[in-house]
Design a protein around this motif. Structure first.
Motif, short mmCIF file in Angstrom:
data_model
loop_
_atom_site.label_atom_id
_atom_site.label_comp_id
_atom_site.label_asym_id
_atom_site.label_seq_id
_atom_site.Cartn_x
_atom_site.Cartn_y
_atom_site.Cartn_z
N SER A 22 0.82 -1.22 0.00
CA SER A 22 0.00 0.00 0.00
C SER A 22 0.85 1.27 0.00
CB SER A 22 -0.98 0.00 1.18
OG SER A 22 -0.28 0.01 2.40
N LEU A 23 1.99 1.27 0.68
CA LEU A 23 2.85 2.46 0.70
C LEU A 23 3.67 2.63 -0.57
CD1 LEU A 23 4.18 2.40 4.38
CD2 LEU A 23 2.49 3.95 3.39
N LYS A 24 4.10 1.52 -1.15
CA LYS A 24 5.01 1.60 -2.31
C LYS A 24 4.30 1.55 -3.66
CE LYS A 24 8.91 1.33 0.03
NZ LYS A 24 9.98 2.25 0.02
N HIS A 25 3.17 0.87 -3.72
CA HIS A 25 2.59 0.60 -5.04
C HIS A 25 1.13 1.05 -5.20
CE1 HIS A 25 6.17 -1.75 -5.87
NE2 HIS A 25 5.98 -2.38 -4.73
N ALA A 26 0.49 1.46 -4.14
CA ALA A 26 -0.93 1.77 -4.26
C ALA A 26 -1.30 3.10 -3.62
CB ALA A 26 -1.75 0.64 -3.63
N LYS A 27 -0.38 4.04 -3.63
CA LYS A 27 -0.64 5.32 -2.98
C LYS A 27 -1.85 6.04 -3.57
CE LYS A 27 3.84 6.55 -1.11
NZ LYS A 27 4.93 7.50 -1.13
N GLU A 28 -1.92 6.07 -4.87
CA GLU A 28 -3.01 6.81 -5.52
C GLU A 28 -3.77 5.92 -6.50
OE1 GLU A 28 -1.70 10.61 -6.97
OE2 GLU A 28 -0.24 10.76 -5.36
N SER A 29 -3.97 4.69 -6.11
CA SER A 29 -4.71 3.79 -6.99
C SER A 29 -5.47 2.77 -6.15
CB SER A 29 -3.74 3.06 -7.93
OG SER A 29 -2.88 2.22 -7.20
N ASN A 30 -6.36 2.08 -6.80
CA ASN A 30 -7.07 1.00 -6.16
C ASN A 30 -6.28 -0.28 -6.37
OD1 ASN A 30 -9.26 2.59 -5.38
ND2 ASN A 30 -10.18 2.40 -7.40
N LEU A 31 -6.19 -1.06 -5.35
CA LEU A 31 -5.45 -2.30 -5.44
C LEU A 31 -6.12 -3.35 -4.57
CD1 LEU A 31 -2.76 -3.80 -6.28
CD2 LEU A 31 -1.88 -3.04 -4.08
N VAL A 32 -6.25 -4.54 -5.12
CA VAL A 32 -6.78 -5.65 -4.35
C VAL A 32 -5.78 -6.79 -4.46
CG1 VAL A 32 -8.64 -7.34 -4.14
CG2 VAL A 32 -9.17 -4.99 -4.80
N SER A 37 -3.19 -15.50 0.21
CA SER A 37 -2.75 -16.24 -0.98
C SER A 37 -1.25 -16.15 -1.16
CB SER A 37 -3.45 -15.70 -2.23
OG SER A 37 -4.83 -15.94 -2.17
N ILE A 38 -0.69 -14.97 -0.95
CA ILE A 38 0.75 -14.79 -1.08
C ILE A 38 1.48 -15.64 -0.05
CG2 ILE A 38 2.64 -13.12 -0.87
CD1 ILE A 38 0.63 -11.03 -2.03
N ASP A 39 0.98 -15.65 1.17
CA ASP A 39 1.58 -16.44 2.24
C ASP A 39 1.57 -17.93 1.89
OD1 ASP A 39 1.15 -17.93 5.09
OD2 ASP A 39 2.37 -16.14 5.32
N VAL A 40 0.43 -18.42 1.40
CA VAL A 40 0.31 -19.83 1.05
C VAL A 40 1.25 -20.18 -0.11
CG1 VAL A 40 -1.25 -21.60 0.14
CG2 VAL A 40 -2.00 -20.14 2.00
N VAL A 41 1.31 -19.31 -1.11
CA VAL A 41 2.19 -19.57 -2.26
C VAL A 41 3.66 -19.60 -1.83
CG1 VAL A 41 3.05 -18.60 -4.42
CG2 VAL A 41 0.61 -18.77 -4.03
N LEU A 42 4.06 -18.66 -0.99
CA LEU A 42 5.46 -18.65 -0.51
C LEU A 42 5.76 -19.89 0.33
CD1 LEU A 42 5.97 -14.87 0.35
CD2 LEU A 42 6.84 -16.13 -1.63
#
Length: 131
Positions: A22-32, A37-42
């Motif tokens: 949220s701080l690096k990639h979604a400051k002024e955009s919507n992101l879901v 899922s990321i935890d399970v994949v890793l």
């Protein structure tokens, strides 16, 4: 490791992911995205990793062993995939899959972990010619 401690550590990892994204990639955009899922994949990647890669994944996921990750993920997947609709709760679906270049050997123990613990499908495909 007990379940409560595992939940605490995985929650911390998920919150760190949310904060970073949220701080690096979604400051002024919507992101879901799904930290779960990321935890399970890793964790799934860690099940097939060794050496420095395994060490770095375990460090990031705050786990001592890939066995700990597999145990926690097994419980988590069973809970997420439980059909609560019969008792008035939600029914959730969780899609996992592993696609491996067909020229690379798929170790039976890794296939077993993918199939039984992570309830994922594993397929060998041709990435070289994209067939």
């Amino acid at each position: 490791m007990d379940l409560q401690e595992s939940i605490r550590k995985h929650t911390e990892v998920s919150l760190n992911l949310v904060k970073h994204v949220s701080l690096k990639h979604a400051k002024e955009s919507n992101l879901v995205f799904s930290p779960l899922s990321i935890d399970v994949v890793l964790s799934l990647i860690a099940a097939g990793a060794k050496g420095e890669t395994l060490y770095e994944l375990l460090k990031f996921l705050k786990s001592q062993t890939s066995g700990d990750l597999n145990s926690f993920s097994s419980e988590l997947v069973a809970l997420v995939l439980a059909d609560g609709s019969k008792i008035g709760g939600p029914r959730m679906s969780f899609a996992n899959g592993v696609w491996i270049e067909k020229s690379l050997p798929l170790k039976p123990y890794f296939k077993d972990i993918v199939d039984t613990i992570y309830k994922a499908s594993s397929k060998q495909v041709d990435f070289q010619t994209k067939l």
